[in-house]
Design an enzyme around this catalytic site. Structure first.
Site, PDB file in Angstrom:
ATOM      1  N   LYS A  13       0.827  -1.214   0.000  1.00  0.00           N
ATOM      2  CA  LYS A  13       0.000   0.000   0.000  1.00  0.00           C
ATOM      3  C   LYS A  13       0.861   1.264   0.000  1.00  0.00           C
ATOM      4  O   LYS A  13       0.615   2.180  -0.769  1.00  0.00           O
ATOM      5  CB  LYS A  13      -0.905   0.054   1.252  1.00  0.00           C
ATOM      6  CG  LYS A  13      -1.876  -1.082   1.381  1.00  0.00           C
ATOM      7  CD  LYS A  13      -2.835  -0.856   2.550  1.00  0.00           C
ATOM      8  CE  LYS A  13      -2.178  -0.760   3.908  1.00  0.00           C
ATOM      9  NZ  LYS A  13      -1.579  -2.010   4.397  1.00  0.00           N
ATOM     10  N   ARG A  88      -8.916   0.601   9.675  1.00  0.00           N
ATOM     11  CA  ARG A  88      -8.407  -0.742   9.936  1.00  0.00           C
ATOM     12  C   ARG A  88      -9.394  -1.581  10.738  1.00  0.00           C
ATOM     13  O   ARG A  88      -9.105  -2.743  11.024  1.00  0.00           O
ATOM     14  CB  ARG A  88      -7.122  -0.619  10.760  1.00  0.00           C
ATOM     15  CG  ARG A  88      -5.872  -1.050  10.019  1.00  0.00           C
ATOM     16  CD  ARG A  88      -4.725  -0.837  10.968  1.00  0.00           C
ATOM     17  NE  ARG A  88      -3.517  -1.490  10.591  1.00  0.00           N
ATOM     18  CZ  ARG A  88      -2.526  -0.927   9.917  1.00  0.00           C
ATOM     19  NH1 ARG A  88      -2.645   0.287   9.460  1.00  0.00           N
ATOM     20  NH2 ARG A  88      -1.419  -1.595   9.695  1.00  0.00           N
ATOM     21  N   ARG A 127      11.716  -6.786   4.309  1.00  0.00           N
ATOM     22  CA  ARG A 127      11.605  -5.339   4.047  1.00  0.00           C
ATOM     23  C   ARG A 127      12.692  -4.537   4.776  1.00  0.00           C
ATOM     24  O   ARG A 127      12.927  -4.726   5.965  1.00  0.00           O
ATOM     25  CB  ARG A 127      10.221  -4.890   4.502  1.00  0.00           C
ATOM     26  CG  ARG A 127       9.923  -3.444   4.271  1.00  0.00           C
ATOM     27  CD  ARG A 127       8.453  -3.213   4.208  1.00  0.00           C
ATOM     28  NE  ARG A 127       7.791  -3.288   5.504  1.00  0.00           N
ATOM     29  CZ  ARG A 127       6.488  -3.045   5.672  1.00  0.00           C
ATOM     30  NH1 ARG A 127       5.740  -2.728   4.636  1.00  0.00           N
ATOM     31  NH2 ARG A 127       5.945  -3.130   6.862  1.00  0.00           N
ATOM     32  N   ARG A 160      12.226  -2.152  10.065  1.00  0.00           N
ATOM     33  CA  ARG A 160      11.235  -1.590  10.983  1.00  0.00           C
ATOM     34  C   ARG A 160      11.126  -2.460  12.220  1.00  0.00           C
ATOM     35  O   ARG A 160      11.197  -3.672  12.123  1.00  0.00           O
ATOM     36  CB  ARG A 160       9.858  -1.564  10.279  1.00  0.00           C
ATOM     37  CG  ARG A 160       9.501  -0.228   9.718  1.00  0.00           C
ATOM     38  CD  ARG A 160       8.257  -0.303   8.902  1.00  0.00           C
ATOM     39  NE  ARG A 160       7.080  -0.804   9.616  1.00  0.00           N
ATOM     40  CZ  ARG A 160       5.834  -0.701   9.150  1.00  0.00           C
ATOM     41  NH1 ARG A 160       5.619  -0.112   7.995  1.00  0.00           N
ATOM     42  NH2 ARG A 160       4.825  -1.177   9.822  1.00  0.00           N
ATOM     43  N   ARG A 171       0.391  -9.106  13.503  1.00  0.00           N
ATOM     44  CA  ARG A 171      -0.204  -8.110  12.607  1.00  0.00           C
ATOM     45  C   ARG A 171      -1.084  -8.784  11.555  1.00  0.00           C
ATOM     46  O   ARG A 171      -2.140  -8.275  11.201  1.00  0.00           O
ATOM     47  CB  ARG A 171       0.898  -7.273  11.944  1.00  0.00           C
ATOM     48  CG  ARG A 171       1.536  -6.293  12.935  1.00  0.00           C
ATOM     49  CD  ARG A 171       2.879  -5.797  12.460  1.00  0.00           C
ATOM     50  NE  ARG A 171       2.798  -5.007  11.252  1.00  0.00           N
ATOM     51  CZ  ARG A 171       3.794  -4.898  10.379  1.00  0.00           C
ATOM     52  NH1 ARG A 171       4.931  -5.532  10.584  1.00  0.00           N
ATOM     53  NH2 ARG A 171       3.657  -4.141   9.324  1.00  0.00           N
TER      54      ARG A 171
HETATM   55  P1  AMP Z   1       1.430   0.352   9.179  1.00  0.00           P
HETATM   56  O1  AMP Z   1       2.650   1.140   8.921  1.00  0.00           O
HETATM   57  O2  AMP Z   1       0.217   0.867   8.435  1.00  0.00           O
HETATM   58  O3  AMP Z   1       1.618  -1.139   8.973  1.00  0.00           O
HETATM   59  O4  AMP Z   1       1.063   0.551  10.735  1.00  0.00           O
HETATM   60  C1  AMP Z   1       1.964   0.157  11.745  1.00  0.00           C
HETATM   61  C2  AMP Z   1       1.229  -0.017  13.066  1.00  0.00           C
HETATM   62  O5  AMP Z   1       0.624   1.228  13.460  1.00  0.00           O
HETATM   63  C3  AMP Z   1       0.076  -1.014  13.055  1.00  0.00           C
HETATM   64  O6  AMP Z   1       0.516  -2.353  13.223  1.00  0.00           O
HETATM   65  C4  AMP Z   1      -0.759  -0.506  14.237  1.00  0.00           C
HETATM   66  O7  AMP Z   1      -0.179  -0.881  15.467  1.00  0.00           O
HETATM   67  C5  AMP Z   1      -0.621   1.011  14.112  1.00  0.00           C
HETATM   68  N1  AMP Z   1      -1.689   1.581  13.247  1.00  0.00           N
HETATM   69  C6  AMP Z   1      -1.552   2.168  12.023  1.00  0.00           C
HETATM   70  N2  AMP Z   1      -2.727   2.564  11.535  1.00  0.00           N
HETATM   71  C7  AMP Z   1      -3.653   2.231  12.464  1.00  0.00           C
HETATM   72  C8  AMP Z   1      -5.079   2.344  12.540  1.00  0.00           C
HETATM   73  N3  AMP Z   1      -5.789   2.876  11.543  1.00  0.00           N
HETATM   74  N4  AMP Z   1      -5.690   1.879  13.659  1.00  0.00           N
HETATM   75  C9  AMP Z   1      -5.007   1.335  14.676  1.00  0.00           C
HETATM   76  N5  AMP Z   1      -3.678   1.180  14.673  1.00  0.00           N
HETATM   77  C10 AMP Z   1      -2.991   1.608  13.574  1.00  0.00           C
END
Ligand code: AMP
Length: 212
Positions: A13, A88, A127, A160, A171
């Site tokens: 994404k 989410r 990654r 990361r 996740r």
């Molecule tokens: P991402 O970079 O989008 O994979 O997000 C990394 C982490 O941030 C996720 O595993 C969640 O812990 C938190 N996170 C990001 N977006 C959200 C969301 N919309 N709702 C809740 N937690 C989020």
């Protein structure tokens, strides 16, 4: 253009959103990036978010709504946006719908980046980001010369914190349980477009652009 990008962690994404942002000049709003910034800033909220993110869990919906409401009412989002990582949960999807109704700015589409679950694990564990250029790389899939370019210039390949195996498993479980219902939310509203997100970045981008 106002769109939401859906897809499991590792579905690409962020990569696709960055390309679309450059092409169409609309902001890429990644809640994951915003939360990582809060963590780096070292606020009390950042410390709480860090614990949640490292466990692969989700930040509570009410907090996310506050963050996204503030972000979407900034002037640069007035002509459109690409939302990456939000909504989410089913609750967040309903909250977003209400917020956008209030702003008189409904979504044009929700695009699902569709990737086989086995492929996702490899994308996530492999990654890396080049510490010098910020370029996204993958130790399994990136051409060796791109990896060497970073290392030879004195850069490091940064992983990361939440891209370790245990957190990745959490996740992906959280995605299945809490985020997949968001896909049917948009399907019911006839806003969903699915894109086959396997293949090279350019191939996927071509399909993504066509879907839009
Ligand atoms: P991402 O970079 O989008 O994979 O997000 C990394 C982490 O941030 C996720 O595993 C969640 O812990 C938190 N996170 C990001 N977006 C959200 C969301 N919309 N709702 C809740 N937690 C989020």
């Amino acid at each position: 253009m106002r769109i939401v990008l859906l897809g499991a962690p590792g579905s690409g994404k962020g990569t696709q959103a960055k390309k679309l942002m450059a092409d169409r000049n609309i902001p890429h709003i990644s809640t994951g990036d915003m939360l990582r910034e809060a963590v780096s800033a070292g606020s009390r909220f950042g410390a709480r978010a860090k614990t949640i993110m490292e466990a692969g869990q989700l930040v509570p919906d009410d907090i996310m709504l506050g963050i996204i409401s503030e972000r979407l009412t900034r002037p640069d989002a007035a002509d459109g946006f690409i939302l990456d990582g939000f909504p989410r949960t089913r609750q967040q999807a309903g909250d977003l719908e209400e917020l956008l109704d209030q702003l008189g700015a409904p979504l044009d589409a929700a695009v699902l980046m569709d990737v086989d679950f086995e492929m996702l694990t490899k994308r996530l564990t492999g990654r890396r980001t080049c510490s010098l250029t910020g370029k996204l790389l993958n130790v399994y899939f990136s051409p060796q010369d791109e990896i060497d370019d970073c290392l030879n210039a004195g850069g490091e390949l940064i992983q990361r914190e939440d891209d370790n195996e245990e957190t990745i498993k959490n996740r992906l479980d959280v995605y299945r349980e809490q985020t997949e219902p968001v896909v049917s939310f948009y399907e019911k509203r006839s806003k969903l477009k699915a894109v086959d997100a396997e293949g090279s970045i350019d191939e996927v981008y071509e399909r993504f652009s066509q879907a839009l």
